[in-house]
Design a protein around this motif. Structure first.
Motif, PDB file in Angstrom:
ATOM      1  N   ASN A   1       0.803  -1.215   0.000  1.00 12.08           N
ATOM      2  CA  ASN A   1       0.000   0.000   0.000  1.00 12.08           C
ATOM      3  C   ASN A   1       0.839   1.269   0.000  1.00 12.08           C
ATOM      4  OD1 ASN A   1      -2.452  -1.453   0.237  1.00 12.08           O
ATOM      5  ND2 ASN A   1      -1.979  -1.775   2.400  1.00 12.08           N
ATOM      6  N   ASP A   2       2.114   1.153   0.399  1.00 12.58           N
ATOM      7  CA  ASP A   2       2.995   2.303   0.524  1.00 12.58           C
ATOM      8  C   ASP A   2       4.432   1.799   0.546  1.00 12.58           C
ATOM      9  OD1 ASP A   2       3.380   1.242   3.102  1.00 12.58           O
ATOM     10  OD2 ASP A   2       2.075   2.705   4.057  1.00 12.58           O
ATOM     11  N   ARG A   3       5.371   2.712   0.768  1.00 12.74           N
ATOM     12  CA  ARG A   3       6.789   2.329   0.761  1.00 12.74           C
ATOM     13  C   ARG A   3       7.091   1.230   1.770  1.00 12.74           C
ATOM     14  NH1 ARG A   3      10.788   7.236  -0.350  1.00 12.74           N
ATOM     15  NH2 ARG A   3       9.457   8.496  -1.668  1.00 12.74           N
ATOM     16  N   ASP A   4       6.668   1.423   3.022  1.00 12.09           N
ATOM     17  CA  ASP A   4       7.012   0.446   4.057  1.00 12.09           C
ATOM     18  C   ASP A   4       6.434  -0.931   3.760  1.00 12.09           C
ATOM     19  OD1 ASP A   4       8.614   2.180   5.497  1.00 12.09           O
ATOM     20  OD2 ASP A   4       7.088   2.638   7.007  1.00 12.09           O
ATOM     21  N   THR A   5       5.215  -0.993   3.237  1.00 11.00           N
ATOM     22  CA  THR A   5       4.654  -2.306   2.921  1.00 11.00           C
ATOM     23  C   THR A   5       5.412  -2.951   1.763  1.00 11.00           C
ATOM     24  OG1 THR A   5       2.889  -1.299   1.585  1.00 11.00           O
ATOM     25  CG2 THR A   5       2.352  -1.873   3.872  1.00 11.00           C
ATOM     26  N   PHE A   6       5.911  -2.140   0.827  1.00 14.58           N
ATOM     27  CA  PHE A   6       6.756  -2.700  -0.226  1.00 14.58           C
ATOM     28  C   PHE A   6       7.997  -3.340   0.392  1.00 14.58           C
ATOM     29  CE2 PHE A   6      10.645  -2.222  -2.675  1.00 14.58           C
ATOM     30  CZ  PHE A   6      10.378  -3.103  -3.706  1.00 14.58           C
ATOM     31  N   TYR A   7       8.664  -2.621   1.294  1.00 14.20           N
ATOM     32  CA  TYR A   7       9.902  -3.156   1.887  1.00 14.20           C
ATOM     33  C   TYR A   7       9.625  -4.368   2.776  1.00 14.20           C
ATOM     34  CZ  TYR A   7      12.048   0.999  -0.032  1.00 14.20           C
ATOM     35  OH  TYR A   7      12.481   1.965  -0.900  1.00 14.20           O
ATOM     36  N   CYS A   8       8.498  -4.382   3.481  1.00 10.18           N
ATOM     37  CA  CYS A   8       8.128  -5.585   4.246  1.00 10.18           C
ATOM     38  C   CYS A   8       7.943  -6.765   3.299  1.00 10.18           C
ATOM     39  CB  CYS A   8       6.837  -5.360   5.044  1.00 10.18           C
ATOM     40  SG  CYS A   8       6.980  -4.285   6.478  1.00 10.18           S
ATOM     41  N   ALA A   9       7.251  -6.530   2.183  1.00  7.44           N
ATOM     42  CA  ALA A   9       6.957  -7.616   1.234  1.00  7.44           C
ATOM     43  C   ALA A   9       8.209  -8.108   0.525  1.00  7.44           C
ATOM     44  CB  ALA A   9       5.908  -7.143   0.218  1.00  7.44           C
ATOM     45  N   ILE A  10       9.100  -7.209   0.101  1.00  5.45           N
ATOM     46  CA  ILE A  10      10.309  -7.652  -0.598  1.00  5.45           C
ATOM     47  C   ILE A  10      11.249  -8.363   0.375  1.00  5.45           C
ATOM     48  CG2 ILE A  10      11.603  -5.469  -0.408  1.00  5.45           C
ATOM     49  CD1 ILE A  10      11.665  -7.649  -3.526  1.00  5.45           C
ATOM     50  N   GLY A  11      11.313  -7.902   1.613  1.00  8.63           N
ATOM     51  CA  GLY A  11      12.132  -8.585   2.618  1.00  8.63           C
ATOM     52  C   GLY A  11      11.656 -10.003   2.843  1.00  8.63           C
ATOM     53  N   GLU A  12      10.349 -10.160   2.916  1.00  5.00           N
ATOM     54  CA  GLU A  12       9.752 -11.483   3.107  1.00  5.00           C
ATOM     55  C   GLU A  12       9.959 -12.361   1.869  1.00  5.00           C
ATOM     56  OE1 GLU A  12       6.044 -11.815   5.573  1.00  5.00           O
ATOM     57  OE2 GLU A  12       5.218 -12.121   3.554  1.00  5.00           O
ATOM     58  N   ALA A  13       9.828 -11.772   0.683  1.00  2.52           N
ATOM     59  CA  ALA A  13      10.000 -12.541  -0.557  1.00  2.52           C
ATOM     60  C   ALA A  13      11.426 -13.080  -0.681  1.00  2.52           C
ATOM     61  CB  ALA A  13       9.662 -11.671  -1.769  1.00  2.52           C
TER      62      ALA A  13
ATOM     63  N   GLY B   1      12.274 -14.535   3.729  1.00  2.00           N
ATOM     64  CA  GLY B   1      11.311 -15.230   4.577  1.00  2.00           C
ATOM     65  C   GLY B   1      10.711 -14.346   5.655  1.00  2.00           C
ATOM     66  N   PRO B   2       9.952 -14.931   6.581  1.00  2.00           N
ATOM     67  CA  PRO B   2       9.245 -14.159   7.610  1.00  2.00           C
ATOM     68  C   PRO B   2      10.181 -13.234   8.388  1.00  2.00           C
ATOM     69  CG  PRO B   2       8.577 -16.452   7.691  1.00  2.00           C
ATOM     70  CD  PRO B   2       9.737 -16.368   6.728  1.00  2.00           C
ATOM     71  N   GLY B   3       9.788 -11.961   8.483  1.00  2.00           N
ATOM     72  CA  GLY B   3      10.600 -10.989   9.203  1.00  2.00           C
ATOM     73  C   GLY B   3      11.878 -10.618   8.480  1.00  2.00           C
ATOM     74  N   GLY B   4      11.983 -10.993   7.203  1.00  7.35           N
ATOM     75  CA  GLY B   4      13.206 -10.763   6.445  1.00  7.35           C
ATOM     76  C   GLY B   4      13.398  -9.313   6.052  1.00  7.35           C
ATOM     77  N   TYR B   5      14.643  -8.971   5.834  1.00  6.55           N
ATOM     78  CA  TYR B   5      15.029  -7.606   5.462  1.00  6.55           C
ATOM     79  C   TYR B   5      15.622  -7.599   4.064  1.00  6.55           C
ATOM     80  CZ  TYR B   5      17.519  -3.171   5.412  1.00  6.55           C
ATOM     81  OH  TYR B   5      17.970  -1.926   5.076  1.00  6.55           O
ATOM     82  N   PHE B   6      15.207  -6.610   3.266  1.00  4.08           N
ATOM     83  CA  PHE B   6      15.831  -6.366   1.978  1.00  4.08           C
ATOM     84  C   PHE B   6      15.666  -4.890   1.629  1.00  4.08           C
ATOM     85  CE2 PHE B   6      16.835  -7.129  -2.560  1.00  4.08           C
ATOM     86  CZ  PHE B   6      17.925  -7.961  -2.407  1.00  4.08           C
ATOM     87  N   GLY B   7      16.023  -4.056   2.602  1.00  5.19           N
ATOM     88  CA  GLY B   7      15.946  -2.608   2.441  1.00  5.19           C
ATOM     89  C   GLY B   7      14.765  -2.007   3.177  1.00  5.19           C
ATOM     90  N   TRP B   8      14.923  -0.717   3.522  1.00  6.79           N
ATOM     91  CA  TRP B   8      13.800   0.022   4.106  1.00  6.79           C
ATOM     92  C   TRP B   8      13.730   1.444   3.582  1.00  6.79           C
ATOM     93  CZ3 TRP B   8      14.013   1.420   9.976  1.00  6.79           C
ATOM     94  CH2 TRP B   8      15.220   1.990  10.304  1.00  6.79           C
TER      95      TRP B   8
END
Length: 186
Positions: A100-112, A115-122
């Motif tokens: 829905n916004d920047r943070d949800t993008f970063y939550c989703a890409i980290g998870e993709a 995995g769960p709770g994963g990080y791939f930028g913020w």
């Protein structure tokens, strides 16, 4: 589990500990730029081993999603436990339904990617850093972006990109392309 850099630690109370005669309990105040309000829930999930499935960030309030990302960053070493990056050529699936916004993008890409709770930028710079390796994936790789049309409409804010301005969704696609990520919009 993870770590923060803290400073300005001030002891405000010292008393004998109920845990042993040679121990004391300290009450302190401290300053930590990276410990965001709302992070406690995720730290507890990590500590208790309950951060074990995807989509746990979907229902969080916007300020809590940003805290989620901070914990994902600061717990990254613990979460990955020394695992090497996925080798080049991998395929990852990004679920765009809850972006829905920047943070949800970063939550989703980290998870993709991780995995769960994963990080791939913020933020955009951190995403670019992650795409250079050492954060879970090695380029080139393929990203299947499911529900991308929905995500495109929600990531429509205009952001500066050097001497121009782009829609955030388009800038993300440009960053991916520059770093060798083939994005399949689905």
């Amino acid at each position: 589990m993870g770590s923060y850099f803290v400073n300005e630690v001030t002891v405000i109370d010292v008393k004998p500990s109920a845990r042993g005669a040679d121990l004391v309990d300290l009450t302190v105040t401290l300053w930590c730029e990276n410990a965001l309000p709302g992070a406690e829930r995720l730290w507890e999930l990590i500590r208790s081993g309950h951060l074990n499935h995807t989509e746990m960030w979907h229902e969080l309030a916007p300020e809590d999603r940003h805290a989620w990302l901070s914990v994902a960053l600061w717990s990254r070493e613990y979460q990955r436990r020394g695992k090497p990056d996925a080798p080049a050529g991998q395929v990852f699936t990004l679920d765009g339904r809850h972006i829905n916004d920047r943070d949800t993008f970063y939550c989703a890409i980290g998870e993709a990617i991780n995995g769960p709770g994963g990080y791939f930028g913020w933020n955009l710079d951190a995403l670019d850093d992650c795409l250079r390796g050492g954060w879970g994936a090695t380029t080139p790789f393929t990203l299947h972006w499911d529900s991308s049309a929905e995500a495109r409409t929600r990531l429509a804010e205009r952001v500066p990109a050097g001497d121009r301005e782009l829609v955030l969704f388009d800038l993300l696609l440009e960053i991916f392309e520059e770093r060798g990520v083939s994005v399949i919009l689905r």
